[in-house]
Motif scaffolding. Structure first.
Motif, short mmCIF file in Angstrom:
data_model
loop_
_atom_site.label_atom_id
_atom_site.label_comp_id
_atom_site.label_asym_id
_atom_site.label_seq_id
_atom_site.Cartn_x
_atom_site.Cartn_y
_atom_site.Cartn_z
N ALA A 182 72.39 -53.02 53.02
CA ALA A 182 71.06 -53.92 53.14
C ALA A 182 71.11 -54.96 54.55
O ALA A 182 70.23 -54.93 55.38
CB ALA A 182 70.55 -54.80 51.96
N GLU A 183 72.53 -55.50 54.32
CA GLU A 183 72.66 -56.42 55.56
C GLU A 183 72.67 -55.68 56.83
O GLU A 183 72.29 -56.35 57.77
CB GLU A 183 74.01 -57.21 55.42
N VAL A 184 73.48 -54.54 57.06
CA VAL A 184 73.42 -54.00 58.03
C VAL A 184 72.09 -53.31 58.63
O VAL A 184 71.70 -53.52 59.94
CB VAL A 184 74.36 -52.62 57.77
N ALA A 185 71.25 -52.70 57.67
CA ALA A 185 69.80 -52.62 58.08
C ALA A 185 69.30 -53.73 58.49
O ALA A 185 68.35 -53.53 59.54
CB ALA A 185 69.00 -51.88 56.69
N ARG A 186 69.35 -54.89 58.08
CA ARG A 186 68.57 -56.04 58.47
C ARG A 186 69.14 -56.41 60.10
O ARG A 186 68.26 -56.79 60.91
CB ARG A 186 68.66 -57.37 57.67
N GLN A 187 70.58 -56.13 60.32
CA GLN A 187 70.96 -56.55 61.60
C GLN A 187 70.40 -55.53 62.51
O GLN A 187 70.18 -55.91 63.58
CB GLN A 187 72.43 -56.56 61.21
N LEU A 188 70.41 -54.43 62.18
CA LEU A 188 69.99 -53.43 63.16
C LEU A 188 68.27 -53.29 63.19
O LEU A 188 68.13 -52.31 63.99
CB LEU A 188 70.55 -52.09 62.71
N LYS A 189 67.52 -53.79 62.37
CA LYS A 189 66.22 -53.85 62.34
C LYS A 189 65.82 -52.46 62.07
O LYS A 189 64.80 -51.94 62.56
CB LYS A 189 65.70 -54.42 63.64
N ALA A 239 64.16 -50.37 59.16
CA ALA A 239 63.44 -50.47 57.83
C ALA A 239 62.72 -49.29 57.28
O ALA A 239 61.91 -49.30 56.26
CB ALA A 239 62.53 -51.61 58.05
N SER A 240 63.09 -48.25 58.20
CA SER A 240 62.43 -46.82 57.82
C SER A 240 63.34 -45.71 58.22
O SER A 240 64.33 -45.83 59.08
CB SER A 240 60.97 -46.70 58.57
N VAL A 241 62.97 -44.70 57.83
CA VAL A 241 63.86 -43.50 58.50
C VAL A 241 63.37 -43.37 59.95
O VAL A 241 64.41 -43.04 60.62
CB VAL A 241 63.41 -42.16 57.66
N ALA A 242 62.27 -43.64 60.46
CA ALA A 242 61.92 -43.30 61.75
C ALA A 242 62.75 -44.39 62.69
O ALA A 242 63.15 -44.09 63.55
CB ALA A 242 60.27 -43.55 62.13
N ASP A 243 62.89 -45.75 62.07
CA ASP A 243 64.07 -46.62 62.74
C ASP A 243 65.28 -46.08 62.83
O ASP A 243 66.05 -46.35 63.87
CB ASP A 243 63.79 -47.95 61.91
N GLY A 281 69.81 -55.14 45.48
CA GLY A 281 69.39 -55.73 46.84
C GLY A 281 70.55 -55.43 47.69
O GLY A 281 70.50 -55.82 48.87
N LYS A 282 71.72 -54.66 47.23
CA LYS A 282 72.82 -54.35 48.25
C LYS A 282 72.57 -53.60 49.16
O LYS A 282 73.18 -53.27 50.14
CB LYS A 282 74.10 -54.38 47.27
N LEU A 283 71.91 -52.34 48.39
CA LEU A 283 71.73 -51.24 49.38
C LEU A 283 70.12 -51.15 49.30
O LEU A 283 69.32 -51.59 48.55
CB LEU A 283 71.91 -49.91 48.40
N VAL A 284 69.66 -50.67 50.57
CA VAL A 284 68.01 -50.49 50.95
C VAL A 284 67.83 -48.96 50.76
O VAL A 284 68.57 -48.20 51.53
CB VAL A 284 67.65 -51.26 52.05
N ALA A 285 66.87 -48.52 50.14
CA ALA A 285 66.42 -47.09 50.02
C ALA A 285 65.46 -46.62 51.24
O ALA A 285 64.43 -47.38 51.31
CB ALA A 285 65.97 -46.55 48.58
N LEU A 286 65.67 -45.95 52.01
CA LEU A 286 64.84 -45.54 53.04
C LEU A 286 63.90 -44.38 52.87
O LEU A 286 62.62 -44.44 53.10
CB LEU A 286 65.59 -45.20 54.39
N ALA A 287 64.48 -43.53 51.88
CA ALA A 287 63.55 -42.14 51.63
C ALA A 287 64.29 -41.47 50.35
O ALA A 287 65.48 -41.76 50.34
CB ALA A 287 63.26 -41.41 52.74
N VAL A 288 63.55 -40.86 49.59
CA VAL A 288 64.19 -39.92 48.77
C VAL A 288 64.22 -38.69 49.46
O VAL A 288 63.34 -38.30 50.25
CB VAL A 288 63.19 -39.98 47.44
N THR A 289 64.79 -37.64 48.88
CA THR A 289 64.98 -36.43 49.32
C THR A 289 64.14 -35.10 48.92
O THR A 289 64.07 -34.02 49.20
CB THR A 289 66.40 -35.82 49.74
N SER A 290 63.38 -35.52 47.64
CA SER A 290 62.69 -34.66 47.04
C SER A 290 61.39 -34.51 47.92
O SER A 290 61.12 -35.31 48.87
CB SER A 290 62.25 -35.23 45.66
N ALA A 291 60.66 -33.50 47.88
CA ALA A 291 59.52 -33.19 48.59
C ALA A 291 58.44 -34.18 48.54
O ALA A 291 57.56 -34.53 49.17
CB ALA A 291 59.02 -31.75 48.13
N SER A 292 58.50 -34.73 47.14
CA SER A 292 57.30 -35.61 46.95
C SER A 292 58.01 -37.10 46.51
O SER A 292 58.99 -37.01 46.08
CB SER A 292 56.43 -35.23 45.80
#
Length: 325
Positions: free
Chosen positions: A131-138, A140-144, A219-230
């Motif tokens: 989560a901290e690394v994701a914030r530093q690198l800005k 917040a999504s798979v596209a990012d 809150g230590k990890l941030v989930a960007l996406a699940v890998t299931s189809a839905s």
């Protein structure tokens, strides 16, 4: 022999086959469920939940852990068991669909040595970052994440529980479909890989939701996406990776199989008993605690799932270049 006599004999044979499982409660030998992994994991936990729920209908049920060789040792024991419906195995995506392409020599034929009973559960994988690394690198999504990887080619890495693991295969599929570079760093198991992510040693992982969920909740990890189809009901608000990469789907599933040659009526009886157990509120509550979604099926449906996934993973394992032996 008259048609009427043939019909009568067939009916008697069918009735005997259906009655056999019902009589198991009076027999001394218990129904054995072989789990090809150590105690304590989600496959072991679900097997024990189901063992409790079916004892009223099927008699004594014991869970027998036979770990080793990526699940191959336990599944080989199931393949060699007497096909009388008294030995079942917990077969996962690894043992039915991945290992046949990962190992040069297999102690069983995944397509021929088993008779499907029912799928048991599905757990989506989840793309996670510190989560901290994701914030530093800005990010917040798979596209990012994809945009960052393209702007910084060759600088990202990801961890997994080892070469040929579900996390490794999912990571390679993600790289291919996203058109990015990221170095794979294998660890000796999923827990060390997650610790490396928490410690900032790797940039992202594609982990099993059951494993990652506690650190996502904290809150230590941030989930960007699940890998299931839905979207997964187990992780509301987190989009599927397929929203960004069309057609992306890879998750963890497992089910029950019997040795090949087990009579069809016995398979149907077992499938019915375990299907009712999976639908019980008690089982659903216990499954939810380990982030698993019950997945009852007919034997035919489970067989089709395994065959379809086996064909799909042939290409994914080839893409990864992974080999175990």
């Amino acid at each position: 022999m008259t048609a009427r006599r043939c019909l009568l004999l067939s009916a008697l044979a069918l009735a005997a086959a259906w009655a056999a499982p019902a009589a198991w409660a009076q027999e001394t030998a218990p129904l054995r469920i072989v789990v090809p992994y150590p105690p304590g994991g989600p496959l072991d936990a679900t097997a024990r939940v189901l063992a409790e729920r079916v004892q009223g209908e099927l008699g004594t049920v014991v869970v027998d852990n036979k770990p080793g060789a990526g699940g191959n040792i336990g599944m080989a024991a199931v393949a060699k068991a007497v096909p009388d419906g008294r030995t079942l195995g917990v077969a996962a995506v690894a043992t039915l669909a991945i290992n046949p392409w990962l190992f040069r020599k297999m102690p069983y034929d995944a397509a021929r040595d088993f008779a499907p009973v029912t799928a048991v559960a599905r757990v989506p994988n989840v793309l996670v970052m510190n989560a901290e690394v994701a914030r530093q690198l800005k990010i917040a999504s798979v596209a990012d994440l994809i945009a960052h990887a393209r702007e910084n080619p060759g600088q990202l890495n990801y961890g997994s529980g080892g070469n040929g693991s579900a996390g490794h295969l999912a990571g390679e599929l993600f790289k291919q479909q996203a058109g990015i570079e990221a170095t794979h760093i294998p660890f000796n198991g999923a827990n060390p890989a997650q610790l490396a992510l928490l410690g900032g040693q790797v940039d992202f992982n594609i982990d099993n939701l059951a494993s990652a969920a506690p650190n996502i909740k904290s809150g230590k990890l941030v989930a960007l996406a699940v890998t299931s189809a839905s979207p997964s009901p187990m992780l509301p608000g987190v989009p599927p990776l397929a929203d960004t990469l069309k057609g992306f789907e890879i998750d963890t599933w497992w089910g029950l199989v019997a040795p090949a040659g087990t009579p069809a009526p016995v398979l149907q009886k077992l499938s019915s008993a375990f299907g009712k157990a999976l639908a019980s509120p008690q089982a659903q509550q216990r499954f939810a605690a380990i982030w698993a979604e019950p997945l009852p099926t007919t034997p035919e449906q489970f067989g089709e799932l395994a065959e379809r996934e086996r064909g799909r993973y042939q290409g994914i394992v080839k893409l990864s270049g992974a080999r175990v032996d």
